[in-house]
Motif scaffolding. Structure first.
Motif, mmCIF file in Angstrom:
data_model
loop_
_atom_site.group_PDB
_atom_site.id
_atom_site.type_symbol
_atom_site.label_atom_id
_atom_site.label_comp_id
_atom_site.label_asym_id
_atom_site.label_seq_id
_atom_site.Cartn_x
_atom_site.Cartn_y
_atom_site.Cartn_z
ATOM 1 N N LEU A 63 3.119 -14.400 -6.357
ATOM 2 C CA LEU A 63 2.977 -12.970 -6.113
ATOM 3 C C LEU A 63 2.833 -12.342 -7.490
ATOM 4 O O LEU A 63 3.803 -12.269 -8.249
ATOM 5 C CB LEU A 63 4.209 -12.426 -5.383
ATOM 6 C CG LEU A 63 4.552 -13.081 -4.050
ATOM 7 C CD1 LEU A 63 5.897 -12.590 -3.544
ATOM 8 C CD2 LEU A 63 3.458 -12.832 -3.029
ATOM 9 N N PRO B 263 -2.148 -14.259 -0.687
ATOM 10 C CA PRO B 263 -1.385 -13.049 -1.013
ATOM 11 C C PRO B 263 -2.256 -11.965 -1.643
ATOM 12 O O PRO B 263 -3.284 -12.265 -2.254
ATOM 13 C CB PRO B 263 -0.350 -13.566 -2.018
ATOM 14 C CG PRO B 263 -1.039 -14.711 -2.696
ATOM 15 C CD PRO B 263 -1.946 -15.333 -1.656
ATOM 16 N N SER B 264 -1.833 -10.720 -1.489
ATOM 17 C CA SER B 264 -2.521 -9.574 -2.078
ATOM 18 C C SER B 264 -1.494 -8.549 -2.527
ATOM 19 O O SER B 264 -0.567 -8.226 -1.784
ATOM 20 C CB SER B 264 -3.444 -8.903 -1.053
ATOM 21 O OG SER B 264 -4.411 -9.789 -0.574
ATOM 22 N N TYR B 265 -1.674 -8.045 -3.736
ATOM 23 C CA TYR B 265 -0.801 -7.000 -4.250
ATOM 24 C C TYR B 265 -1.168 -5.667 -3.604
ATOM 25 O O TYR B 265 -2.342 -5.322 -3.492
ATOM 26 C CB TYR B 265 -0.938 -6.908 -5.771
ATOM 27 C CG TYR B 265 -0.135 -5.803 -6.388
ATOM 28 C CD1 TYR B 265 1.250 -5.792 -6.291
ATOM 29 C CD2 TYR B 265 -0.751 -4.763 -7.061
ATOM 30 C CE1 TYR B 265 2.004 -4.773 -6.849
ATOM 31 C CE2 TYR B 265 -0.013 -3.743 -7.633
ATOM 32 C CZ TYR B 265 1.361 -3.753 -7.520
ATOM 33 O OH TYR B 265 2.096 -2.748 -8.081
ATOM 34 N N THR C 106 1.015 -9.121 -9.885
ATOM 35 C CA THR C 106 0.245 -7.884 -9.968
ATOM 36 C C THR C 106 -1.013 -8.207 -10.764
ATOM 37 O O THR C 106 -1.038 -9.166 -11.543
ATOM 38 C CB THR C 106 1.054 -6.771 -10.661
ATOM 39 O OG1 THR C 106 1.478 -7.237 -11.946
ATOM 40 C CG2 THR C 106 2.253 -6.360 -9.833
ATOM 41 N N TYR D 275 0.713 -10.842 2.619
ATOM 42 C CA TYR D 275 0.158 -12.194 2.612
ATOM 43 C C TYR D 275 -0.365 -12.512 4.001
ATOM 44 O O TYR D 275 0.265 -12.206 5.002
ATOM 45 C CB TYR D 275 1.184 -13.236 2.139
ATOM 46 C CG TYR D 275 2.493 -13.230 2.872
ATOM 47 C CD1 TYR D 275 2.699 -14.032 3.996
ATOM 48 C CD2 TYR D 275 3.546 -12.416 2.443
ATOM 49 C CE1 TYR D 275 3.910 -14.021 4.671
ATOM 50 C CE2 TYR D 275 4.763 -12.406 3.118
ATOM 51 C CZ TYR D 275 4.930 -13.210 4.224
ATOM 52 O OH TYR D 275 6.131 -13.199 4.902
ATOM 53 N N TRP E 198 3.757 -6.899 -1.856
ATOM 54 C CA TRP E 198 2.613 -7.761 -1.565
ATOM 55 C C TRP E 198 2.478 -7.952 -0.059
ATOM 56 O O TRP E 198 3.464 -7.954 0.663
ATOM 57 C CB TRP E 198 2.791 -9.153 -2.192
ATOM 58 C CG TRP E 198 2.644 -9.158 -3.662
ATOM 59 C CD1 TRP E 198 1.535 -9.454 -4.388
ATOM 60 C CD2 TRP E 198 3.659 -8.848 -4.627
ATOM 61 N NE1 TRP E 198 1.792 -9.336 -5.733
ATOM 62 C CE2 TRP E 198 3.083 -8.957 -5.910
ATOM 63 C CE3 TRP E 198 4.996 -8.463 -4.523
ATOM 64 C CZ2 TRP E 198 3.795 -8.732 -7.071
ATOM 65 C CZ3 TRP E 198 5.704 -8.223 -5.685
ATOM 66 C CH2 TRP E 198 5.115 -8.357 -6.940
#
Length: 135
Positions: free
Chosen positions: A125, A20-22, A127, A38, A36
């Motif tokens: 998830l 995952p990436s914010y 931040t 992913y 997010w």
């Protein structure tokens, strides 16, 4: 985009990795919206060709609100994955809180017509500045 940790699970020779990436640029914390992306990689370590038929996601936000999402395939596809091959895609998840978690399963069918679930690992998830609560 892939700045988060990788999570993985293996079921019946199907390895699933999620990263995952914010997405700060798509999020608006003042409006109560955090987003997010992913990336999912599905690796077929079994000796049989498989097809991903459907998915189930359970999404939990920081307040404990749970949403379940079910549907055919992923991103409009029902990929066929040969032994030793992999399939990757990117999707996204908006939340009304600055952290949460996702977990789920893919419903797969093998070349002999047998159906099984491949576990999608639970992943956080978060931040970059959030206090980590769910992981």
């Amino acid at each position: 985009m892939h700045d988060g940790p990788a999570y993985s699970a293996e079921t019946n020779g199907i390895l699933i990795r999620v990263r995952p990436s914010y997405l700060a640029g798509q999020s608006d914390p003042e409006a109560g919206r955090w987003v997010w992306a992913y990336q999912v990689e599905i690796v077929n370590l079994s000796g049989s060709t498989v097809q991903l038929m459907a998915r189930r996601w359970t999404i939990t936000d920081a307040h404990g609100h749970v949403e379940e999402v079910r549907g055919p395939g992923v991103i409009g596809e029902q990929p066929v994955i040969a032994p030793g091959a992999s399939y990757s895609y990117v999707s996204g998840c908006p939340l009304g809180t600055d952290s949460g978690a996702m977990v789920g399963a893919y419903y797969m069918t093998d070349a002999e017509g047998r159906s099984f679930e491949a576990d999608i690992p639970a992943f956080s998830l978060d931040t970059p500045d959030a206090r980590r609560v769910l992981n």
